[in-house]
Write an enzyme that holds these catalytic residues in place. Structure first.
Site, PDB file in Angstrom:
ATOM      1  N   THR A  92      22.145  13.644  35.661  1.00 22.03           N
ATOM      2  CA  THR A  92      21.166  14.632  35.214  1.00 22.03           C
ATOM      3  C   THR A  92      21.656  15.400  33.985  1.00 22.03           C
ATOM      4  O   THR A  92      20.926  15.571  33.010  1.00 22.03           O
ATOM      5  CB  THR A  92      20.857  15.623  36.352  1.00 22.03           C
ATOM      6  OG1 THR A  92      20.297  14.889  37.432  1.00 22.03           O
ATOM      7  CG2 THR A  92      19.871  16.694  35.911  1.00 22.03           C
ATOM      8  N   HIS A 101      35.130  44.273  15.043  1.00 27.51           N
ATOM      9  CA  HIS A 101      33.982  44.929  14.402  1.00 27.51           C
ATOM     10  C   HIS A 101      33.588  44.232  13.110  1.00 27.51           C
ATOM     11  O   HIS A 101      34.473  43.788  12.389  1.00 27.51           O
ATOM     12  CB  HIS A 101      34.349  46.394  14.121  1.00 27.51           C
ATOM     13  CG  HIS A 101      33.224  47.197  13.583  1.00 27.51           C
ATOM     14  ND1 HIS A 101      32.162  47.585  14.375  1.00 27.51           N
ATOM     15  CD2 HIS A 101      32.972  47.653  12.335  1.00 27.51           C
ATOM     16  CE1 HIS A 101      31.317  48.278  13.622  1.00 27.51           C
ATOM     17  NE2 HIS A 101      31.778  48.315  12.386  1.00 27.51           N
TER      18      HIS A 101
END
Ligand code: NDP
Length: 452
Positions: free
Chosen positions: A43, A437
């Site tokens: 699958t 950041h």
């Protein structure tokens, strides 16, 4: 001593079965055969994670074009060419299938491309009538899409057929509110279909953290998906032109070019001979196993979705590997099913590991740290989609019990957060970590005050 044709016979060539077969053969010297009735890879590779993720990328490029235009690029968005995508997808799946086959064969596994059923504690019978004996049998037949009884035979699609569509439908009704329903709704809408997502319950993604559910639901609506909760399908009729007339419990009657049932998956054990061999099955046909994936018949084991523990590829792979090491490597290994992370590939993605807030509150005094904000990349162009970063923390031990993220790339982020949660990191460990950041995920280490 009884001699067997093989040391191990694996039924099912998906993620769990292939891993077990390869490790048993190549690392532990077992004589292994494997039967696969459809396509090697199972699958995940053939009609699940892999083609789905490629469709996620395809749909994301559409949104990317809109974003690029808003950023100032002079681009024109054409229509999505499903045929061209399908062609490439088919080629890619063929490539992956042959890699799966080659890897298993080069590990020494004999692959039989036909159906096999269990005909005894040490025997399987192949579709061509041959009977083969094995010291151990591993059931790794996975799951199969479930369509509620009234709608079977109505000609609607499941996730098995979605990758085989000839064309992209103009409008689609998606039924269900779980992983597949949410992912497929986002993909199809992103590729250009008009999607209605009909869910019987109060809120989609049952089992996930409530804030995560809300954020994903809001994002789906912002994309233009018609999200209809507390709604049930009452009638479904195939029209002569191949479309569907659907009536719901709100009294609406509408015509859809296609209908997709994403109403869960059930273990694939029908007609596999397990009951006759005395293997105990659960209510939904799941093979019952112990911590070592062993059934009540000592020579028969089962791994992956067929056992209905956690229906995720990496879990099946772990279970297959642990089985091979336990039975053929002489090292008993139990798979740890706790703190398994998962991701839902909506836009933005959702990622989750550990306890939801509601689960945590049952046994812990809890603090919740949470940031919900518009990410810089899309806020710049005025989009309202919100990201969510949430930590569920045990107030006494400070341990992070759960982490829930809705953000672009949340599938990637939660993988890293899962290491910290699995290690037992505390909120103070997160706080000590200096932010990167400017990123979205820096919020994870900047959540100063509990919101509740
Ligand atoms: P899920 O269990 O996630 O969701 C099934 C949905 O169908 C639920 O919303 C359920 O409603 C609904 N449903 C069930 N029965 C009926 C019914 N009779 N009538 C109406 N609605 C019904 O299953 P999926 O099929 O989405 O996926 C199967 C599994 O595959 C997942 O659980 C997951 O483990 C795995 N998967 C993982 C992915 C990933 O990791 N990204 C992607 C896709 C699948 P209710 O909530 O009310 O029960």
């Amino acid at each position: 001593m009884t001699s067997f044709d093989y040391d191990l016979f694996v039924i099912g060539g998906g993620s769990g079965g292939v891993r077990a077969a390869r490790i048993a053969a190549s690392e532990h010297g077992a004589r292994v055969a494997m039967a696969e009735e459809y396509r090697m890879g199972g699958t995940c590779v053939i009609r699940g994670c892999v083609p789905k993720k490629l469709m996620v990328f395809a749909a994301g490029h559409g949104a990317g074009i809109d974003e690029a235009a808003a950023y100032g690029w002079q681009v024109e968005k054409g229509r999505f060419d499903w045929g061209a995508f399908r062609h490439r997808l088919d080629a890619e799946l063929n490539r992956l299938e042959s890699i799966y086959t080659r890897n298993a064969e080069s590990a020494g596994v004999t692959i039989l491309h036909q159906r096999a059923v269990v005909s005894g504690a040490h025997e399987v019978t192949l579709a061509d009538g041959r009977r083969l004996s094995a010291r151990h049998i591993l059931i790794a037949t996975g799951g199969t899409p479930f369509i509620p009884e009234p709608w079977r035979g109505a000609g609607a699609m499941t996730s098995n057929e979605i990758f085989l569509m000839d064309r992209l439908p103009a409008n689609v009704l998606v039924l269900g509110g779980g992983f597949i329903a949410c992912e497929m709704a986002g993909i199809l809408q992103g590729l250009g279909s008009k999607v209605t997502l009909m869910y019987r319950g109060r809120q989609i993604l049952r089992g996930f953290d409530a804030d995560l559910q809300e954020h994903v639901a809001a994002a789906l609506v912002q994309q233009g998906i018609g999200l209809e909760v507390n709604t049930d399908l009452m009638a479904l009729e195939r029209l002569p032109d191949g479309s569907f007339r659907a009536r719901d419990n709100q009294g609406r009657e509408r015509v859809f070019a296609a209908v997709l049932f994403a109403t869960g998956r059930v273990p694939n054990t029908a007609g596999l001979g397990l009951e006759a061999a005395g293997v105990a099955l659960g209510e939904n046909g799941a093979v019952k196993v112990d911590g070592y994936s062993q059934t009540n018949i000592p020579s028969i084991f089962a791994v992956g979705d067929v056992t209905d523990r956690i229906q995720l590829t990496p879990v099946a792979i772990r279970e297959g590997h642990a089985f091979a090491d336990t039975v053929f490597g002489g090292t008993p290994v139990m798979v740890d099913h706790s703190n398994v992370a998962s991701a839902v590939f909506t836009r933005p993605e959702a990622g989750s590991v550990g306890l939801t807030e509601d689960e945590a509150r049952k046994d812990h005094a809890v603090e919740v740290y949470m940031a919900s904000f518009r990410p810089m990349q899309t806020a710049f162009i005025g989009a309202d989609t919100k990201a969510l970063f949430k930590l569920v923390v045990d107030r006494d031990s400070r341990r992070v019990l759960g982490c829930h993220i809705v953000a672009p790339g949340a599938g990637e982020l939660i993988q890293i957060a899962a290491v910290a949660v699995k290690m037992g990191a505390t909120k103070d460990d997160f706080d000590r970590t200096v932010a990167v950041h400017p990123t979205m995920s820096e919020e994870l280490v900047l959540l100063r005050k509990p919101v509740r």
